[in-house]
Design a protein around this motif. Structure first.
Motif, mmCIF file in Angstrom:
data_model
loop_
_atom_site.group_PDB
_atom_site.id
_atom_site.type_symbol
_atom_site.label_atom_id
_atom_site.label_comp_id
_atom_site.label_asym_id
_atom_site.label_seq_id
_atom_site.Cartn_x
_atom_site.Cartn_y
_atom_site.Cartn_z
ATOM 1 N N SER A 122 -33.209 -48.249 -11.218
ATOM 2 C CA SER A 122 -32.405 -49.149 -10.387
ATOM 3 C C SER A 122 -31.107 -48.490 -9.926
ATOM 4 N N MET A 123 -30.602 -47.547 -10.713
ATOM 5 C CA MET A 123 -29.348 -46.874 -10.377
ATOM 6 C C MET A 123 -29.566 -45.595 -9.565
ATOM 7 N N ASN A 124 -30.845 -45.256 -9.315
ATOM 8 C CA ASN A 124 -31.171 -44.023 -8.581
ATOM 9 C C ASN A 124 -30.435 -42.817 -9.183
ATOM 10 N N PRO A 125 -30.642 -42.548 -10.486
ATOM 11 C CA PRO A 125 -29.846 -41.526 -11.186
ATOM 12 C C PRO A 125 -30.222 -40.102 -10.804
ATOM 13 N N ASP A 126 -29.289 -39.181 -11.060
ATOM 14 C CA ASP A 126 -29.557 -37.753 -10.874
ATOM 15 C C ASP A 126 -30.245 -37.164 -12.101
ATOM 16 N N LEU A 127 -30.001 -37.760 -13.278
ATOM 17 C CA LEU A 127 -30.567 -37.253 -14.527
ATOM 18 C C LEU A 127 -31.047 -38.410 -15.383
ATOM 19 N N VAL B 10 -23.606 -55.342 -12.803
ATOM 20 C CA VAL B 10 -22.442 -54.864 -13.560
ATOM 21 C C VAL B 10 -21.665 -53.827 -12.764
ATOM 22 N N ASN B 11 -22.389 -52.934 -12.101
ATOM 23 C CA ASN B 11 -21.740 -51.886 -11.306
ATOM 24 C C ASN B 11 -21.440 -52.332 -9.874
ATOM 25 N N ARG B 12 -21.705 -53.612 -9.579
ATOM 26 C CA ARG B 12 -21.404 -54.216 -8.273
ATOM 27 C C ARG B 12 -22.029 -53.436 -7.120
ATOM 28 N N ILE B 13 -23.268 -53.009 -7.334
ATOM 29 C CA ILE B 13 -23.974 -52.272 -6.293
ATOM 30 C C ILE B 13 -24.632 -53.243 -5.310
ATOM 31 N N MET B 14 -25.150 -54.344 -5.850
ATOM 32 C CA MET B 14 -25.787 -55.347 -5.003
ATOM 33 C C MET B 14 -25.276 -56.734 -5.376
ATOM 34 N N ARG B 15 -24.771 -57.450 -4.381
ATOM 35 C CA ARG B 15 -24.275 -58.807 -4.626
ATOM 36 C C ARG B 15 -25.099 -59.857 -3.872
ATOM 37 N N ASP B 16 -25.755 -59.428 -2.806
ATOM 38 C CA ASP B 16 -26.579 -60.350 -2.028
ATOM 39 C C ASP B 16 -27.859 -60.674 -2.797
ATOM 40 N N LYS C 40 -16.328 -42.152 -15.996
ATOM 41 C CA LYS C 40 -17.209 -43.164 -16.575
ATOM 42 C C LYS C 40 -18.162 -43.774 -15.552
ATOM 43 N N LYS C 41 -17.639 -44.144 -14.393
ATOM 44 C CA LYS C 41 -18.455 -44.809 -13.374
ATOM 45 C C LYS C 41 -19.568 -43.889 -12.880
ATOM 46 N N ASP C 42 -19.227 -42.624 -12.617
ATOM 47 C CA ASP C 42 -20.221 -41.665 -12.134
ATOM 48 C C ASP C 42 -21.292 -41.407 -13.181
ATOM 49 N N ILE C 43 -20.890 -41.297 -14.453
ATOM 50 C CA ILE C 43 -21.840 -41.038 -15.537
ATOM 51 C C ILE C 43 -22.789 -42.219 -15.702
ATOM 52 N N HIS C 44 -22.246 -43.439 -15.718
ATOM 53 C CA HIS C 44 -23.073 -44.629 -15.907
ATOM 54 C C HIS C 44 -24.076 -44.811 -14.774
ATOM 55 N N LYS C 45 -23.691 -44.403 -13.577
ATOM 56 C CA LYS C 45 -24.587 -44.558 -12.438
ATOM 57 C C LYS C 45 -25.622 -43.448 -12.373
ATOM 58 N N GLN D 89 -33.624 -60.222 -15.317
ATOM 59 C CA GLN D 89 -32.215 -60.064 -15.684
ATOM 60 C C GLN D 89 -31.933 -58.668 -16.240
ATOM 61 N N ILE D 90 -32.887 -58.130 -17.004
ATOM 62 C CA ILE D 90 -32.720 -56.796 -17.599
ATOM 63 C C ILE D 90 -32.610 -55.723 -16.523
ATOM 64 N N ILE D 91 -33.501 -55.774 -15.541
ATOM 65 C CA ILE D 91 -33.500 -54.753 -14.481
ATOM 66 C C ILE D 91 -32.302 -54.918 -13.558
ATOM 67 N N ALA D 92 -31.901 -56.182 -13.325
ATOM 68 C CA ALA D 92 -30.797 -56.451 -12.402
ATOM 69 C C ALA D 92 -29.433 -56.162 -13.004
ATOM 70 N N GLU D 93 -29.333 -56.136 -14.335
ATOM 71 C CA GLU D 93 -28.033 -56.004 -14.990
ATOM 72 C C GLU D 93 -27.229 -54.787 -14.529
#
Length: 296
Positions: free
Chosen positions: A169-174, A119-125, A85-90, A111-115
């Motif tokens: 924002s997630m730098n996806p592969d697909l 949610v995936n805890r990629i950026m907290r700062d 799930k985590k890999d697919i969502h990212k 908020q839309i772009i940052a969500e």
């Protein structure tokens, strides 16, 4: 072109049981691959099953049958999908046709772009997140003034740019784009298509581009699959498909594409194809390297 497969769809089926006497076979056993860094087009008339393909691949609809592989891992079974799930969502993102419905009306653009990042805890700062948001907005052609705006306060083209920024924002592969420009004006369509091309070159993501407009498909895609009644009729490289269409349905579609020449338009003959009574049962045959056609 890189022939490493990022997405493999094998005999995929999506049947909707309406009642005991009626089952709609929205997807009825399709097979295709999307290579790494490739723009793969899926084209067909309304109701051919294109959007259902996108929703089934991303797991919005659980498949009735068949298999979907993402980066070599099966993701079509519920248990396996949950594990990945985590890999697919990212790494797999989707852009919908209706940007107004795809964006939360109660959230600002920021908020839309940052969500996805939060949610995936990629950026907290907070400072790092702010810089990332400003960078994404700039990439899709929007300035920082849009950060505090709500979806209802911006145009359809701008909303689609926000949806694209959210995907990036997630730098996806697909990225799967389900008719992303169909609801936009022609001039705005051109801007979004050019944006897609630039971003795809810069980021190198694979792209499954779904549309019914063949002129857009010809402009942006490397390879194309033509769908009818939940089945794929023909798959070929874009240039090969447009120069040498072999299936009667593909020939009919191409004959209807408008050409900016009034004399040619007045005299051209449309090829008739009875889609309502068309027989779509058969097997895919490779008639030339990389060129597949459905044969009865």
């Amino acid at each position: 072109m890189n022939t490493q497969k990022i997405l493999s769809v094998c005999n995929l089926k999506q049947h909707f049981h309406i009642n005991k006497n009626l089952t709609i076979k929205a997807i009825d056993g399709i097979t295709f691959d999307v290579n790494k860094g490739e723009v793969f087009g899926l084209v067909g008339e309304t109701g051919s099953g294109k959007s259902t393909v996108a929703r089934t691949i991303t797991g919005i609809y659980p498949p009735t049958g068949g298999e979907v592989y993402f980066k070599g891992n099966m993701i079509s079974q519920k248990i396996i999908r949950k594990q990945n799930k985590k890999d697919i969502h990212k790494n797999m993102q989707i852009i919908f046709q209706d940007s107004s419905a795809a964006l939360n009306p109660r959230m600002t653009v920021e908020q839309i772009i940052a969500e996805p990042l939060t949610v995936n805890r990629i950026m907290r700062d907070k400072n790092e997140l702010r810089d990332k948001l400003e960078s994404l907005l700039k990439e899709v052609g929007l300035d920082n003034a849009y950060k505090t705006k709500y979806p209802a306060e911006i145009s359809g083209g701008q909303r689609q740019r926000v949806a694209i920024a959210r995907c990036l924002s997630m730098n996806p592969d697909l990225i799967i784009a389900d008719e992303p420009v169909a609801s936009l004006d022609v001039s705005i369509q051109a801007q979004i298509i050019n944006l897609f091309q630039r971003l795809q070159r810069e980021h190198g993501f694979s792209f499954l581009f779904i549309a019914h407009d063949l002129s857009i498909i010809k402009f942006i895609c490397d390879r194309v699959a033509v769908m009818l009644h939940g089945k794929i009729m023909e798959i070929a490289a874009t240039k090969e498909l447009f120069n040498n269409p072999l299936h009667p349905y593909t020939q009919s579609l191409l004959s209807a594409v408008p050409v900016p020449d009034p004399v040619y338009e007045r005299n051209k003959k449309l090829l008739d194809f009875d889609t309502k009574n068309a027989k779509t049962d058969g097997i895919m045959v490779e008639v030339a390297p990389g060129h597949y056609v459905m044969k009865p």
